[in-house]
Design a protein around this motif. Sequence first.
Motif, PDB file in Angstrom:
ATOM      1  N   THR A  71      -0.634  23.237  -5.802  1.00  0.00           N
ATOM      2  CA  THR A  71      -1.927  23.633  -6.378  1.00  0.00           C
ATOM      3  C   THR A  71      -2.893  22.387  -6.181  1.00  0.00           C
ATOM      4  OG1 THR A  71      -1.393  22.804  -8.418  1.00  0.00           O
ATOM      5  CG2 THR A  71      -0.780  25.226  -7.861  1.00  0.00           C
ATOM      6  N   LEU A  72      -2.769  21.250  -5.945  1.00  0.00           N
ATOM      7  CA  LEU A  72      -3.457  20.177  -5.877  1.00  0.00           C
ATOM      8  C   LEU A  72      -3.040  19.260  -4.685  1.00  0.00           C
ATOM      9  CD1 LEU A  72      -6.180  18.789  -7.129  1.00  0.00           C
ATOM     10  CD2 LEU A  72      -4.447  17.318  -8.500  1.00  0.00           C
ATOM     11  N   THR A  73      -4.084  18.929  -3.905  1.00  0.00           N
ATOM     12  CA  THR A  73      -3.697  18.043  -2.479  1.00  0.00           C
ATOM     13  C   THR A  73      -4.724  16.721  -2.825  1.00  0.00           C
ATOM     14  OG1 THR A  73      -3.227  19.776  -1.135  1.00  0.00           O
ATOM     15  CG2 THR A  73      -3.929  17.581  -0.374  1.00  0.00           C
ATOM     16  N   THR A  74      -4.106  15.655  -2.552  1.00  0.00           N
ATOM     17  CA  THR A  74      -4.553  14.220  -2.944  1.00  0.00           C
ATOM     18  C   THR A  74      -4.486  13.378  -1.612  1.00  0.00           C
ATOM     19  OG1 THR A  74      -4.110  14.110  -5.008  1.00  0.00           O
ATOM     20  CG2 THR A  74      -4.787  12.194  -4.154  1.00  0.00           C
ATOM     21  N   ARG A  75      -5.644  12.754  -0.972  1.00  0.00           N
ATOM     22  CA  ARG A  75      -5.695  11.996  -0.052  1.00  0.00           C
ATOM     23  C   ARG A  75      -6.136  10.793  -0.481  1.00  0.00           C
ATOM     24  NH1 ARG A  75      -9.409  14.232   4.668  1.00  0.00           N
ATOM     25  NH2 ARG A  75      -7.636  15.626   4.856  1.00  0.00           N
ATOM     26  N   LEU A  76      -5.509   9.522  -0.094  1.00  0.00           N
ATOM     27  CA  LEU A  76      -5.852   8.175  -0.273  1.00  0.00           C
ATOM     28  C   LEU A  76      -6.134   7.510   0.818  1.00  0.00           C
ATOM     29  CD1 LEU A  76      -3.017   7.518  -2.808  1.00  0.00           C
ATOM     30  CD2 LEU A  76      -5.143   8.309  -3.328  1.00  0.00           C
ATOM     31  N   VAL A  90       0.869  -1.298   0.026  1.00  0.00           N
ATOM     32  CA  VAL A  90       0.033  -0.090   0.049  1.00  0.00           C
ATOM     33  C   VAL A  90       0.892   1.269  -0.131  1.00  0.00           C
ATOM     34  CG1 VAL A  90      -1.526   1.610   1.280  1.00  0.00           C
ATOM     35  CG2 VAL A  90      -1.911  -0.985   1.064  1.00  0.00           C
ATOM     36  N   GLU A  91       1.793   1.316   1.072  1.00  0.00           N
ATOM     37  CA  GLU A  91       2.795   2.502   0.667  1.00  0.00           C
ATOM     38  C   GLU A  91       3.496   2.550  -0.556  1.00  0.00           C
ATOM     39  OE1 GLU A  91       5.513   5.273   3.065  1.00  0.00           O
ATOM     40  OE2 GLU A  91       4.301   3.655   4.230  1.00  0.00           O
ATOM     41  N   ARG A  92       3.703   1.538  -1.168  1.00  0.00           N
ATOM     42  CA  ARG A  92       4.533   1.560  -2.490  1.00  0.00           C
ATOM     43  C   ARG A  92       3.660   2.177  -3.424  1.00  0.00           C
ATOM     44  NH1 ARG A  92       7.872  -3.984  -2.643  1.00  0.00           N
ATOM     45  NH2 ARG A  92       9.810  -3.415  -1.494  1.00  0.00           N
ATOM     46  N   GLN A  96      -4.081   5.616   5.614  1.00  0.00           N
ATOM     47  CA  GLN A  96      -4.419   7.048   4.802  1.00  0.00           C
ATOM     48  C   GLN A  96      -2.881   7.671   4.406  1.00  0.00           C
ATOM     49  OE1 GLN A  96      -7.401   9.987   6.285  1.00  0.00           O
ATOM     50  NE2 GLN A  96      -5.701  11.556   6.457  1.00  0.00           N
ATOM     51  N   PHE A  97      -3.056   8.311   3.145  1.00  0.00           N
ATOM     52  CA  PHE A  97      -1.776   8.921   2.674  1.00  0.00           C
ATOM     53  C   PHE A  97      -2.363  10.362   2.000  1.00  0.00           C
ATOM     54  CE2 PHE A  97      -0.862   4.570   2.548  1.00  0.00           C
ATOM     55  CZ  PHE A  97       0.407   4.350   2.951  1.00  0.00           C
ATOM     56  N   GLU A  98      -1.393  11.335   2.292  1.00  0.00           N
ATOM     57  CA  GLU A  98      -1.816  12.772   1.844  1.00  0.00           C
ATOM     58  C   GLU A  98      -0.473  13.194   1.260  1.00  0.00           C
ATOM     59  OE1 GLU A  98      -3.692  16.891   3.570  1.00  0.00           O
ATOM     60  OE2 GLU A  98      -4.636  14.887   4.071  1.00  0.00           O
ATOM     61  N   PHE A  99      -0.795  14.017   0.051  1.00  0.00           N
ATOM     62  CA  PHE A  99       0.395  14.554  -0.430  1.00  0.00           C
ATOM     63  C   PHE A  99       0.198  15.948  -1.370  1.00  0.00           C
ATOM     64  CE2 PHE A  99      -0.665  10.860  -3.298  1.00  0.00           C
ATOM     65  CZ  PHE A  99      -0.837  11.744  -4.720  1.00  0.00           C
ATOM     66  N   SER A 100       0.866  16.520  -1.728  1.00  0.00           N
ATOM     67  CA  SER A 100       0.490  17.599  -2.662  1.00  0.00           C
ATOM     68  C   SER A 100       1.652  17.782  -3.801  1.00  0.00           C
ATOM     69  CB  SER A 100       0.579  19.052  -1.935  1.00  0.00           C
ATOM     70  OG  SER A 100      -0.297  19.043  -0.677  1.00  0.00           O
ATOM     71  N   PRO A 152       4.416  11.119   0.381  1.00  0.00           N
ATOM     72  CA  PRO A 152       3.119  10.935   1.060  1.00  0.00           C
ATOM     73  C   PRO A 152       3.354  10.801   2.518  1.00  0.00           C
ATOM     74  CG  PRO A 152       3.045   9.515  -0.784  1.00  0.00           C
ATOM     75  CD  PRO A 152       4.450  10.102  -0.505  1.00  0.00           C
ATOM     76  N   LYS A 153       2.474  11.579   3.078  1.00  0.00           N
ATOM     77  CA  LYS A 153       2.201  11.308   4.736  1.00  0.00           C
ATOM     78  C   LYS A 153       1.553  10.358   5.460  1.00  0.00           C
ATOM     79  CE  LYS A 153       1.323  13.974   9.001  1.00  0.00           C
ATOM     80  NZ  LYS A 153       1.035  15.247   9.677  1.00  0.00           N
ATOM     81  N   ARG A 154       1.732   9.262   5.950  1.00  0.00           N
ATOM     82  CA  ARG A 154       1.091   8.024   6.232  1.00  0.00           C
ATOM     83  C   ARG A 154       0.461   8.219   7.656  1.00  0.00           C
ATOM     84  NH1 ARG A 154       2.449   1.939   5.056  1.00  0.00           N
ATOM     85  NH2 ARG A 154       0.759   0.991   6.637  1.00  0.00           N
ATOM     86  N   THR A 155      -0.939   7.995   7.640  1.00  0.00           N
ATOM     87  CA  THR A 155      -1.382   7.727   9.092  1.00  0.00           C
ATOM     88  C   THR A 155      -2.397   6.491   9.145  1.00  0.00           C
ATOM     89  OG1 THR A 155      -3.308   9.404   8.535  1.00  0.00           O
ATOM     90  CG2 THR A 155      -1.376  10.345   9.330  1.00  0.00           C
ATOM     91  N   GLU A 156      -2.311   6.116  10.041  1.00  0.00           N
ATOM     92  CA  GLU A 156      -3.236   4.993  10.567  1.00  0.00           C
ATOM     93  C   GLU A 156      -4.744   5.250  10.977  1.00  0.00           C
ATOM     94  OE1 GLU A 156      -2.592   1.899   9.478  1.00  0.00           O
ATOM     95  OE2 GLU A 156      -0.628   2.732   8.815  1.00  0.00           O
ATOM     96  N   THR A 157      -5.836   5.008  10.425  1.00  0.00           N
ATOM     97  CA  THR A 157      -7.064   5.737  10.774  1.00  0.00           C
ATOM     98  C   THR A 157      -8.125   4.308  10.511  1.00  0.00           C
ATOM     99  OG1 THR A 157      -8.547   7.376  10.120  1.00  0.00           O
ATOM    100  CG2 THR A 157      -7.459   6.076   8.227  1.00  0.00           C
ATOM    101  N   THR A 158      -9.387   4.779  10.372  1.00  0.00           N
ATOM    102  CA  THR A 158     -10.453   3.727  10.010  1.00  0.00           C
ATOM    103  C   THR A 158     -11.198   4.330   8.828  1.00  0.00           C
ATOM    104  OG1 THR A 158     -11.807   4.755  11.577  1.00  0.00           O
ATOM    105  CG2 THR A 158     -10.650   3.019  12.546  1.00  0.00           C
TER     106      THR A 158
END
Length: 202
Positions: A158-163, A119-121, A149-153, A135-141
């Motif tokens: 100009t665009l932020t994405t959260r997976l 998932v990280e890859r 969850q991963f988040e990066f810009s 991407p910044k990784r966090t454990e969530t539900t």
Amino acid sequence: MTLKCKREGDPDRAQYHAGMHRRLLPSALLALVVGAALGLGACGGSDGTAFEEPGAPFTFSYPADLQKVYAQTGREIQGLPPKYKVALGTDETNVVVAAYYQLPKDVSKLKKGALAVAVERSARALSRALKGSVPKRTETTMGDLPATQFEFSTQSKTLTTRLVYAFQGKQQYFLRCQWNAAGEETIPGACDQVRESFKPVG
């Protein structure tokens, strides 16, 4: 009021390309969207916040100011397209996409740590494809399911994405939320609302 959105395409307004994912595990374990074209549509009334569609594999709630965004799939990982996908947003760029995939292998049978590494890859591959930050990784539900969850810009910011990735047996549930300056006060909160209220069906 409960909204029941119909999944109807709008090919004349498809404008958005989401980027790239890579095959990361044997047998295409991670079923991730490689590209999507999205066109704006409408769904619901002013106070409607529940997504419940006949045949949909999940339900969730969302802010009433989001509208249905019709999605046409571009390229998918070979042999494993999404079984179901729905997008909600304020325009073609500021969207929350929820998707469901049927996996060829039960994730509980994987070696410890293999899924987390894959998932990280995957998140890093998408970020590179979009020329984004690490991407910044966090454990969530996702609802009651454990999720990552991963988040990066993008480099231009100009665009932020959260997976958000969640797995249950042979099922994968996936959220992709993205926003620019116009959506920064709407989409992150909507993404959290969808994630927190998410419930698999069946």
